[in-house]
Design an enzyme around this catalytic site. Sequence first.
Site, PDB file in Angstrom:
ATOM      1  N   PHE A 158       0.804  -1.233   0.000  1.00 19.47           N
ATOM      2  CA  PHE A 158       0.000   0.000   0.000  1.00 19.47           C
ATOM      3  C   PHE A 158       0.831   1.274   0.000  1.00 19.47           C
ATOM      4  CE2 PHE A 158       0.789  -0.068   4.605  1.00 19.47           C
ATOM      5  CZ  PHE A 158       0.993   1.276   4.843  1.00 19.47           C
TER       6      PHE A 158
ATOM      7  N   GLU B  16      -4.946  -3.958  -2.307  1.00 20.02           N
ATOM      8  CA  GLU B  16      -6.379  -3.642  -2.356  1.00 20.02           C
ATOM      9  C   GLU B  16      -6.696  -2.357  -1.595  1.00 20.02           C
ATOM     10  OE1 GLU B  16      -4.756  -6.033  -0.875  1.00 20.02           O
ATOM     11  OE2 GLU B  16      -5.943  -7.159   0.572  1.00 20.02           O
ATOM     12  N   ARG B  17      -5.692  -1.855  -0.823  1.00 21.37           N
ATOM     13  CA  ARG B  17      -5.925  -0.600  -0.096  1.00 21.37           C
ATOM     14  C   ARG B  17      -5.629   0.618  -0.964  1.00 21.37           C
ATOM     15  NH1 ARG B  17      -3.006  -1.678   5.551  1.00 21.37           N
ATOM     16  NH2 ARG B  17      -1.965  -3.378   4.474  1.00 21.37           N
TER      17      ARG B  17
ATOM     18  N   CYS C 197       9.772   1.716   3.737  1.00 22.50           N
ATOM     19  CA  CYS C 197      10.637   0.638   4.206  1.00 22.50           C
ATOM     20  C   CYS C 197      12.059   1.142   4.413  1.00 22.50           C
ATOM     21  CB  CYS C 197      10.616  -0.517   3.226  1.00 22.50           C
ATOM     22  SG  CYS C 197      11.283  -0.056   1.637  1.00 22.50           S
TER      23      CYS C 197
HETATM   24  P1  NAD Z   1       1.275  -6.617   3.131  1.00 21.71           P
HETATM   25  O1  NAD Z   1       2.286  -7.674   3.280  1.00 21.71           O
HETATM   26  O2  NAD Z   1       0.135  -6.576   4.060  1.00 21.71           O
HETATM   27  O3  NAD Z   1       0.622  -6.664   1.651  1.00 21.71           O
HETATM   28  C1  NAD Z   1       1.407  -6.737   0.483  1.00 21.71           C
HETATM   29  C2  NAD Z   1       0.630  -7.508  -0.577  1.00 21.71           C
HETATM   30  O4  NAD Z   1       0.367  -8.820  -0.095  1.00 21.71           O
HETATM   31  C3  NAD Z   1      -0.715  -6.881  -0.913  1.00 21.71           C
HETATM   32  O5  NAD Z   1      -0.886  -6.897  -2.315  1.00 21.71           O
HETATM   33  C4  NAD Z   1      -1.717  -7.784  -0.208  1.00 21.71           C
HETATM   34  O6  NAD Z   1      -2.931  -7.904  -0.901  1.00 21.71           O
HETATM   35  C5  NAD Z   1      -1.009  -9.120  -0.166  1.00 21.71           C
HETATM   36  N1  NAD Z   1      -1.346  -9.931   1.019  1.00 21.71           N
HETATM   37  C6  NAD Z   1      -1.732  -9.478   2.249  1.00 21.71           C
HETATM   38  N2  NAD Z   1      -1.937 -10.515   3.082  1.00 21.71           N
HETATM   39  C7  NAD Z   1      -1.674 -11.637   2.385  1.00 21.71           C
HETATM   40  C8  NAD Z   1      -1.702 -13.038   2.706  1.00 21.71           C
HETATM   41  N3  NAD Z   1      -2.049 -13.473   3.913  1.00 21.71           N
HETATM   42  N4  NAD Z   1      -1.369 -13.926   1.747  1.00 21.71           N
HETATM   43  C9  NAD Z   1      -1.007 -13.496   0.511  1.00 21.71           C
HETATM   44  N5  NAD Z   1      -0.976 -12.189   0.151  1.00 21.71           N
HETATM   45  C10 NAD Z   1      -1.302 -11.269   1.070  1.00 21.71           C
HETATM   46  O7  NAD Z   1       2.072  -5.217   3.137  1.00 21.71           O
HETATM   47  P2  NAD Z   1       1.475  -3.742   3.198  1.00 21.71           P
HETATM   48  O8  NAD Z   1       0.920  -3.497   4.546  1.00 21.71           O
HETATM   49  O9  NAD Z   1       0.620  -3.485   2.003  1.00 21.71           O
HETATM   50  O10 NAD Z   1       2.802  -2.879   2.991  1.00 21.71           O
HETATM   51  C11 NAD Z   1       3.624  -2.456   4.044  1.00 21.71           C
HETATM   52  C12 NAD Z   1       4.807  -3.385   4.211  1.00 21.71           C
HETATM   53  O11 NAD Z   1       5.555  -3.438   3.003  1.00 21.71           O
HETATM   54  C13 NAD Z   1       5.795  -2.907   5.274  1.00 21.71           C
HETATM   55  O12 NAD Z   1       6.212  -4.015   6.021  1.00 21.71           O
HETATM   56  C14 NAD Z   1       6.943  -2.327   4.459  1.00 21.71           C
HETATM   57  O13 NAD Z   1       8.190  -2.333   5.110  1.00 21.71           O
HETATM   58  C15 NAD Z   1       6.941  -3.247   3.283  1.00 21.71           C
HETATM   59  N6  NAD Z   1       7.606  -2.651   2.147  1.00 21.71           N
HETATM   60  C16 NAD Z   1       8.851  -3.126   1.853  1.00 21.71           C
HETATM   61  C17 NAD Z   1       9.547  -2.569   0.796  1.00 21.71           C
HETATM   62  C18 NAD Z   1      10.930  -3.061   0.473  1.00 21.71           C
HETATM   63  O14 NAD Z   1      11.458  -2.640  -0.535  1.00 21.71           O
HETATM   64  N7  NAD Z   1      11.542  -3.936   1.255  1.00 21.71           N
HETATM   65  C19 NAD Z   1       8.985  -1.535   0.048  1.00 21.71           C
HETATM   66  C20 NAD Z   1       7.711  -1.094   0.369  1.00 21.71           C
HETATM   67  C21 NAD Z   1       7.027  -1.670   1.428  1.00 21.71           C
END
Ligand code: NAD
Length: 488
Positions: free
Chosen positions: A153, A180-181, A285
């Site tokens: 998101f 989806e957010r 991140c």
């Molecule tokens: P998230 O893990 O909740 O979601 C990421 C994706 O996974 C979304 O498309 C979501 O629909 C999907 N998802 C969620 N739950 C799932 C499940 N149980 N099974 C399969 N798919 C699922 O992450 P978020 O809250 O959207 O984003 C924030 C996180 O992303 C933070 O931890 C941040 O540090 C990380 N992030 C990391 C980087 C990097 O480069 N390392 C960059 C941006 C964000």
Amino acid sequence: MITTVKYGELKNYINGEFIEHQGEFASVVSPIDGNLIAKVPLSSTQQLDNAVLKAKEAFAQWREITIKDRAQIFYKFKTLLEQNINELAEIVRDENGKTLEEAIASILKGIEVTEFACSIPQLTNGEVLEVSRGVECKLIKRPLGVVASITPFNFPLMVPLWTIPNAILLGNCMILKPSERVPVASGKIAELLKQAGLPDGVFNIVHGGSDIVEAICDHPDIAALSFVGSTKIAKIVYKRATSNNKRALCLGGAKNHLVVLPDANPDMTANNVAASMAGNAGQRCMAASVMVAVGDVDHIIEKLCIESKKFIPGDNLGPVITQESKLRIENYITEAERSGAKILLDGRNTVVAGKEKGFYVGPTVIDYVTPDMSVAKEEIFGPVLSIIRVNTLDEAIELENNSSYGNGAAIFTQSGGLANYFAERASAGMIGINVGVPVPREPFSFGGWNDSKFGVGDITGKSSIEFWTQPKKITTKWNPESRTGWMS
Ligand code: NAD
């Protein structure tokens, strides 16, 4: 009273068309004011299957187009991103809550990756060697087929643009599953790619939640996926995709340590650390999460609090993504306070006049945090900085190394020797020296270490070329009469 939803009911984008969704939808709420701004399809796995089928059909033609011709489409796409940057930034602001300036900066990074993609033809001219008299070996890079990109998101446009230009320009066809957010901006990417001349079916969007991600991991016709999101889900996705023999690169969460030495430039350090902690509401991140104060740096901490106060919620500090995030972040602060930490700046219970239903957390600085506290160990993902005090640089390095994450780490000092000592020993993929958000500019690639990344290589830059292609080696001999050693 009839209320209009700004972005309406979103649609999947399959084979060059936006498809009216017949099934269930989820609400998309703007974190700025809590208002409903869109409805996002919760797609079925049959809809994913259809998108993959169309992408597979498109791949047969797309792979036949030369890489130089594919690049021409991305030159146009880059220009279109630039021409539409204000509209794109407005969408990012509405769905994610970033300020317009932050939204524009994130899109500029996406444009930079697109520029890098346009240079890929110059970097993939292959290799050739006469390995034996009259015998030549040649290595060429070929696309994988249908690939997927699953995004989080916090950067609705930038993170998708980390993968779309490179993967597609290298000849793959893609399914994007946006968060989806924040699903609105991706539709605009589809429109601009079509306008740039991308053939139908090469880029597709399938909206949805975890069941679509699971189906992507299991799909026999998807060759590879990239994932960016939390560590918990990155691990699950990596395991599931690789157990299905897919290539996977899964980027996870972070807990970035910024080490401050007593000789650091006070103004620059205070300004950089505050901006790293509070920029994008701490939902990066690469955000500063822990400041490791080495020795007496009280004069810098004082300035840091002054700089942090310059982040005004609702003005130059946006909201966090949901009400649950706001409560989770506030609970971390309360828990630290109860455990004996000292709150120097308190962002709890922030309400912005006129945006009372928005999810705001003010900038927060917590001093005298100890390594056992949750605020010291866990990813908070909000504008919160924990200060841990140590006596030596080695103690600071040990603290940083003890984190399970390893995305970014930085040091603030005027000593080149100490900076190098730290850069060599910090266990993180991206190091800053007097830089609070050490995101490498292209062509230097983006990617962390440890629990911040699962898989080999980085998501952008040259190593993404290896990720999105497979090498083919061709051995040729045209002179049957000559003896050519063991190759003959
Ligand atoms: P998230 O893990 O909740 O979601 C990421 C994706 O996974 C979304 O498309 C979501 O629909 C999907 N998802 C969620 N739950 C799932 C499940 N149980 N099974 C399969 N798919 C699922 O992450 P978020 O809250 O959207 O984003 C924030 C996180 O992303 C933070 O931890 C941040 O540090 C990380 N992030 C990391 C980087 C990097 O480069 N390392 C960059 C941006 C964000």
